[in-house]
Design an enzyme around this catalytic site. Structure first.
Site, PDB file in Angstrom:
ATOM      1  N   ARG A  99      46.610  97.703  35.462  1.00  0.00           N
ATOM      2  CA  ARG A  99      45.421  97.237  34.663  1.00  0.00           C
ATOM      3  C   ARG A  99      45.471  97.313  33.232  1.00  0.00           C
ATOM      4  O   ARG A  99      46.129  98.063  32.840  1.00  0.00           O
ATOM      5  CB  ARG A  99      44.179  98.276  35.412  1.00  0.00           C
ATOM      6  N   ARG A 106      46.605  90.797  25.546  1.00  0.00           N
ATOM      7  CA  ARG A 106      46.762  89.966  26.854  1.00  0.00           C
ATOM      8  C   ARG A 106      48.206  89.956  27.035  1.00  0.00           C
ATOM      9  O   ARG A 106      48.716  90.004  28.327  1.00  0.00           O
ATOM     10  CB  ARG A 106      46.065  88.688  26.717  1.00  0.00           C
ATOM     11  N   ASN A 138      46.231  89.414  38.520  1.00  0.00           N
ATOM     12  CA  ASN A 138      45.519  88.823  37.488  1.00  0.00           C
ATOM     13  C   ASN A 138      46.564  89.218  36.252  1.00  0.00           C
ATOM     14  O   ASN A 138      47.150  90.272  36.081  1.00  0.00           O
ATOM     15  CB  ASN A 138      44.203  88.902  37.250  1.00  0.00           C
ATOM     16  N   ARG A 169      32.528  79.887  44.227  1.00  0.00           N
ATOM     17  CA  ARG A 169      31.187  80.541  43.356  1.00  0.00           C
ATOM     18  C   ARG A 169      30.542  79.270  42.884  1.00  0.00           C
ATOM     19  O   ARG A 169      29.205  79.273  43.101  1.00  0.00           O
ATOM     20  CB  ARG A 169      31.745  81.477  42.268  1.00  0.00           C
ATOM     21  N   HIS A 193      42.304  80.243  35.936  1.00  0.00           N
ATOM     22  CA  HIS A 193      41.445  81.023  36.654  1.00  0.00           C
ATOM     23  C   HIS A 193      40.760  81.956  35.492  1.00  0.00           C
ATOM     24  O   HIS A 193      41.416  82.859  35.381  1.00  0.00           O
ATOM     25  CB  HIS A 193      42.092  81.863  37.674  1.00  0.00           C
ATOM     26  N   THR A 248      35.833  93.628  42.005  1.00  0.00           N
ATOM     27  CA  THR A 248      35.731  92.654  42.630  1.00  0.00           C
ATOM     28  C   THR A 248      36.734  92.708  43.926  1.00  0.00           C
ATOM     29  O   THR A 248      37.777  92.722  43.669  1.00  0.00           O
ATOM     30  CB  THR A 248      35.731  91.281  42.194  1.00  0.00           C
TER      31      THR A 248
END
Length: 333
Positions: A99, A106, A138, A169, A193, A248
């Site tokens: 994480r 990034r 991710n 979505r 994404h 999520t």
């Protein structure tokens, strides 16, 4: 003396030891387990393997699922830290990763995930050289590129979950606004994404009726109905869910099972998933972005040449440049 089993069962032929539709999920966090539950709920595999470095959690999740196998179509559920448990997988879903830490760039986050993937991907290839890898971790587009590089697999067998969830979505939010079912509202989110995704307003339709023909300002700042807000809600929705519940997991789990179903059942359905886009829409670098792709038993077999407006193509290129700006500085690939 014969055992109870020998008294009960008379063998006729040797059982097959190789599964037909084995799926492996790497990572048993919230997302990994949501993927596992969704896969089992759809009855997509005859064997499910779970892998993680977290031994107690891994064993606990395996036992919990096994205890529910009576009501599932998949009775063989296995788990181990050793990747030998993943042997002969048809599809491997990668949800593992580190994480982002507070204040971390990034690039640094991606580089740390590269180091994790440098262990995971060779292990997958060792035991399932003929698999298709579905990357969910991710930032998914960059990590799909990383997986492609590390695995040596052809590009049609390395797929990122990409904008499949973003598009779901998008359709849900538009349908809610129109008062119809999401399956009757057609629209695509393409590109990266996340924050720089591209809403293809020119293609949004209901029953073949172009909504942009009814409202030419749709998706622009000139639109009095503010449809552009729908795309903003798509981008912000993950952050909102994380703020409310901490993470999520369910929607991405359903989305992953949807992609796997298209491949294992050879459905040839079109999904917005992350694929190598060099040479498309004027993109010159080796980046992975979401485009409408056909998924079948062979993996990602075709890309639909969607007609995009100039501003939509420009947004795609901008996405590609953003990703390449990070990818070009990655080490040890």
């Amino acid at each position: 003396m014969a055992t109870l089993q020998e008294k009960l069962i008379t063998p006729i032929a040797a059982e097959s030891t190789t599964p037909n539709n084995k799926i492996t999920v790497v990572g048993v966090g919230q997302v990994g387990m949501a993927c596992a539950i969704s896969i089992l709920g759809k009855g997509l595999c005859d064997e499910l393997a779970l892998v993680d470095v977290w031994e107690d959690k891994l064993k606990g999740e395996m036992m919990d699922l096994q205890h529910g196998s009576l009501v599932l179509q998949t009775h063989k559920i296995v788990a181990d830290k050793d990747y030998a448990v993943t042997a002969n997988s048809k599809i491997v879903v990668v949800t593992a990763g580190v994480r982002q830490q507070e204040g971390e760039s990034r690039l640094n986050l991606v580089q740390r995930n590269v180091n994790v993937f440098k262990f995971i991907i060779p292990q997958i290839m060792k035991y399932s050289p003929n698999c298709t890898i579905l990357v969910v971790s991710n930032p998914v587009d960059i990590l799909t590129y990383v997986t492609w590089k590390l695995s040596g697999l052809p590009k049609h067998r390395v797929i990122g979950s990409g904008c499949n969830l973003d598009s779901a979505r998008f359709r849900h939010l538009m349908a809610e606004k129109l008062g119809i079912h999401p399956t009757s509202c057609h629209g695509w989110i393409l590109g990266e994404h996340g924050d720089s995704s591209v809403a293809v307003w020119s293609g949004v339709n209901v029953a073949g009726v172009s909504l942009q023909e009814l409202n030419p300002a749709m998706g622009t700042d000139r639109d009095s109905e503010n449809w552009k807000e729908v795309h903003k809600l798509v981008v912000d929705s993950a952050y909102e869910v994380i703020k409310l519940k901490g993470y999520t997991n369910w929607a991405i789990g359903f989305s992953v099972a949807d992609l796997i179903e298209s491949m294992l059942k050879n459905l040839c359905r079109v999904h917005p998933v992350s694929t190598m886009v060099k040479g498309m829409y004027g993109i010159e670098n080796e980046v992975f972005l979401s485009l409408p792709c056909v998924l079948s038993a062979s993996g990602l077999t075709s890309v639909i040449n969607q007609k995009l407006k100039d501003e939509e193509v420009a947004q795609l290129k901008k996405s590609a440049d953003t990703l390449w700006g990070i990818q070009k500085d990655l080490k040890d690939l």
